[in-house]
Each structure stands twice: as C-alpha cells, then as structure tokens.
Design an enzyme around this catalytic site. Sequence first.
Site, PDB file in Angstrom:
ATOM      1  N   LYS A 196       8.857  28.326 -47.363  1.00  0.00           N
ATOM      2  CA  LYS A 196       8.242  27.002 -47.243  1.00  0.00           C
ATOM      3  C   LYS A 196       8.657  26.200 -48.471  1.00  0.00           C
ATOM      4  CE  LYS A 196       4.463  27.747 -44.194  1.00  0.00           C
ATOM      5  NZ  LYS A 196       3.328  28.616 -44.442  1.00  0.00           N
ATOM      6  N   HIS A 203       1.485  21.300 -54.296  1.00  0.00           N
ATOM      7  CA  HIS A 203       1.554  22.414 -55.246  1.00  0.00           C
ATOM      8  C   HIS A 203       1.531  21.960 -56.701  1.00  0.00           C
ATOM      9  CE1 HIS A 203       3.540  24.311 -51.663  1.00  0.00           C
ATOM     10  NE2 HIS A 203       2.630  25.210 -51.967  1.00  0.00           N
ATOM     11  N   HIS A 238       5.892  21.365 -52.175  1.00  0.00           N
ATOM     12  CA  HIS A 238       5.574  19.952 -52.015  1.00  0.00           C
ATOM     13  C   HIS A 238       4.517  19.478 -53.007  1.00  0.00           C
ATOM     14  CE1 HIS A 238       1.902  20.962 -49.864  1.00  0.00           C
ATOM     15  NE2 HIS A 238       2.610  21.883 -49.243  1.00  0.00           N
TER      16      HIS A 238
END
Length: 569
Positions: free
Chosen positions: A131, A137, A134
């Site tokens: 993943k 985070h 983004h």
Amino acid sequence: MDFRMMIAKCACEAMEKAFPGAAIQAEDAAGMLETPPDPAMGDYALPCFKLSKALRKAPPMISDALKANIEAPFLERVESVKGYLNFFVDRAMYAKEVLLAAEQAGEKYGSGDEGSGKTVVIDYSSINIAKRFHIGHLSTTMIGNALYKIYKFLGYECVGVNHLGDWGTQFGKMISAYKRWGDRETVMKGGVDEMVKLYVRFTAEAKENPALDDEGRAWFKAIEDGNPEALEIFNWFKEVTLADANRVYDMLGVKFDSYAGESFYHDKTAGVVEDLKNAGLLKEDQGAQIVDLEEYGMPPMIFVRSDGATLYATRDLAAIKYRHETYNFDKCLYVVAYQQDLHFKQLFKTTELLGWDWAKGCEHVNFGMVSYEGQALSTREGRIVYLEDLLSQSVEKAEAIIEEKSPGLENKREVAKQIGIGAVVFFALFNGRIKDIDFTWDRALNFEGETGPYVMYTHARAGSVLRKAGECDCAPDFSALSDPEAQAVIKLIDAFPDTIRLAVSRSEPSLITRFSVELAKAFNKFYYECRILDDDMGARAARLCLTKIAKQTIYKALDLIGIKAPERM
Ligand code: ARG
C-alpha cells in the site's frame, strides 16, 4: 539557580522573624508560590490567605509583616498588595543566570539523564505492505519520530519499531495476481502503484470467478508453510514497498531500529494463545477462541478464528511479549490513530488479565485524522494524497518563494528542502494530537503566522544578526536585558527544560512546536523593540548573548520535533 526555592526560603525566614514560632517548611512555601498572570504583578506571588488560618491573621496583615522582614540580593523589590506578597526578581541577575546556564550547556540545554537505564519502545509509522504511503501516515510517523528524539534527549534508550502490516490473505491474492498478470520489470519500475493495480484487478476478477479466491488462499497457505517460491515473491513485495517508503523516510529524516512486523510474529502466536489458555482466559464462541471482556464494558477480543487463523490482535499480543523479552522496556508506546482506541484498550486489558505486570508501561498514543484542503481522504473514492507528492510539492513551492525573496541565496535547493519538508512536519505537529486537522498550503507554507517557515525564518534572522555583529569580546552588561521584551524571551528560554518534560509526560510533541512559535514571536518582538547592535558595548554583548541563546533554543526545539532549521534563508 532555582529562584522559586530561593524565594520560598526567603519567605520562611521572614515568617520566623515576623511571627516567631509559626515556622513553615520551604517546600510548602514553594508549593504555595504562584506565577502572576501579568509580569507587572511580579515574577512570583505568595497568596497569604493560605497562611491566615494557621496565623489567625488577615491576609493583608500577613503580607505587610512579611514584606517588612524580607531582604535578599536577588530580589529587585517586594510588594504587598491586598494580601498577596509579590516578588520581583532582579532582572539582570535572572537574565545572567538563565543565559549563562544555557550557554554552558550548549546544544544539551534542556536535556537530562532521568531516562538513564530505561528503555522506551516506540511503535510508529507501521505501514502496510503493498500500500502506498499517504498523508494519513504523516502523524504517526512524525509524532513517533519526535517522541523518539525527545526521549533520547532525556537519556532513555529508544527502540523505534516499524510494525509492518505484512500478514494476511491479501498477500496470497497478490501473489496469485502477480503470477497471472504481472511481471518483474513492471513491478520494479512502478513500485507499489503496480502492486495496487494487480490487487485491484484481482478483486474485480474474483467477483466473476470465485475460484480465484481459492487460489489466493492457497498462495497464502504457501506463505504460511514456508514454500520457497511464495516466500521469494512475498519478500520481494516487501522490498519494493520499503524501497518506496524509504524515499519518504529519507525526505523526513526518519529512521527505525526494527522492522519486525506482523509476519515476524507468525510463529510466536501459538505461544501467546497457550498463555491465554493456561490463564483460563480463552472461551470458545462459534468455533472462535475469544477473551470475554464484557465485564469491562468491551466486546470480546478474538484471538483465533474458527478456521484456525490468528488475527491482528494475536500478533500484537505476541509482539508485546516479544518486546518485553527482547528489550525489557519501561514503556512501550503505540503511535496509532484513534480508530484503534478499542483495539488497544482490549489488548492492554488482556495483558492485565494475564497478570503481565510489566505491560503497565504500554500506552496508546492516539491521534486524529488529516484531511486535505477541506476534503476527507478516502482510498475507496480515490481521494488520496501521497506523502511523497505532498513533500515534493512543498519543496517546489518553497523553492519558488526563495527564488522570489532571496534569489542570491546559496544552496537554494537544500534550503528549499528544509523549509518545504519542515513546513509539512511542523503543520502535522502543531495541534494537540487528538484533534483532526485539515492540511492547507496557505497555513503550512506561510511565512507569517504560526508556521514552520515563520519559526525557521526567525532562527535564520537571529543567525544573520550574529554574523553581522562579528566578534564582541566586551563583558555583557545584563542590566541591558531588564526591559519586558528581553525578559519575555528569557522566561521562555528558562521554561524550555520543563516544556520538554511536559511534552514527554503527555506524549505531546505539539507542546514543543507551540513553544518554538512562542519563542520566535518573543524574539521578533525583542528584535524590533530593542537595539541589539547598541553602541554601548556591554549592552550589545548582553543582547547578542540573548540572540545566540534564543537561536540555539529555537534550533533545538525544532530539532526535537524532527525539523532542521537552515542557517540562512
Ligand atoms: N499497520 C497498522 C495500520 O495501518 C498499524 C499498526 C500499529 N502497530 C501495532 N502494533 N498494532 O492500521
């Protein structure tokens, strides 16, 4: 020099003289001292109504009597006002004490050794494999990084853990998708984006063709069983994800001591399930193994699914035990969004029920959500802001501003990086962590207002004053720092060590971010109101000393929250 204690002692002596026999302890007097809201009312105040019961006298009488008996060289004066005894510390002496102590300590000013011999494990960032990294985070990564630095500054041994999300059936599906439609080169080139594409295609096609799901499950089983081909692909997915993430970590200056994530605990879950069983905590519920937490007002925590698989919770329980055995931590902090409040409450309650006394030092350091320019982010709806893009954009914008404001600056690119990235980090750490925040360029990258660039600019301004002044070997005349503007800066510098400790006790780096803004504001006021490069060399030396220590303290405050302030900008 501890003025509070010195004043307390002084008050006790005056008490002896004014009211023989009515002694109080200096510690108690120190506890009674207040800080008046307005410095015009003194630096410390003793509210004498706190003494009136014991002395059986009215507060104004007490304060008058004490005032008459107080004498101390470090006090400029003492006033008795309506039952309050107001102490005015000698300003020159205060300035000298604070500044020389900070100068002597240098970049260690505010540090300590209270953490010596103690270990703090900090679980932060903790990204998921395959993943992309983004904007959501940002908080965990930067709050964790700041706590790491702050604890270290206080002498603790720190272990930074990126508890990777690298376990679950989705990785079997990814292998299946990769084997069907992927190739090495494309994934190498496209990184995580390419893996996400494969996964999305898999999910879509599995809707039509459910046999795919079985294939995915079989591949996950192969990972679990240690099948070499499955492991090879799986580990390679991890490498690719981490290579992508490391670009962001490098930009942010963030490091970890361990990447032991969920897969690392795969072979350690049986042990904790056994522990739960032995403690009589496991109950069967529709084939699953759970710990009942109803008594504590919480839903049950599931540790083994009916198909025998373990869960996120099982691996977290194994992780706590492993961290205890490996690091013997005093504290273990989990910097994870508030969506997982319940998870951690259940987890910590379970350790308590297990009698794991040592797990008391576990704390969930939660935080709110980040939206972008007024829009909530959503992976499903494709509204997502990647951290790498956000940081690069910020650097570009900073570069444009520099180009406009100081085209002649050396290392423009380097400085733009420091400002652009520092602005984003500062923004993330400005509000109390539990607040939801909305990222806007206007607020992050503004050179005015409570922003990173403003604080960084103030730091550079102080540097430029010092460069312009050159050497000044005259002895400082600290009485030149008696004005309220200088005193306000000194008070803040004096408060830095306590601010750091408060930030730790509340797991709240934002207190340091706010402190840096307050100090920058106070310094700018001083800069505008007071003539630093005075003709009087004693005054000049004192003001330069203040400038140097203010700069040093701003630099350190920013450094503790993970921002490198440039020398010039
Ligand atoms: N990977 C998880 C997530 O993205 C966070 C892990 C936090 N750490 C932990 N020990 N549970 O939600």
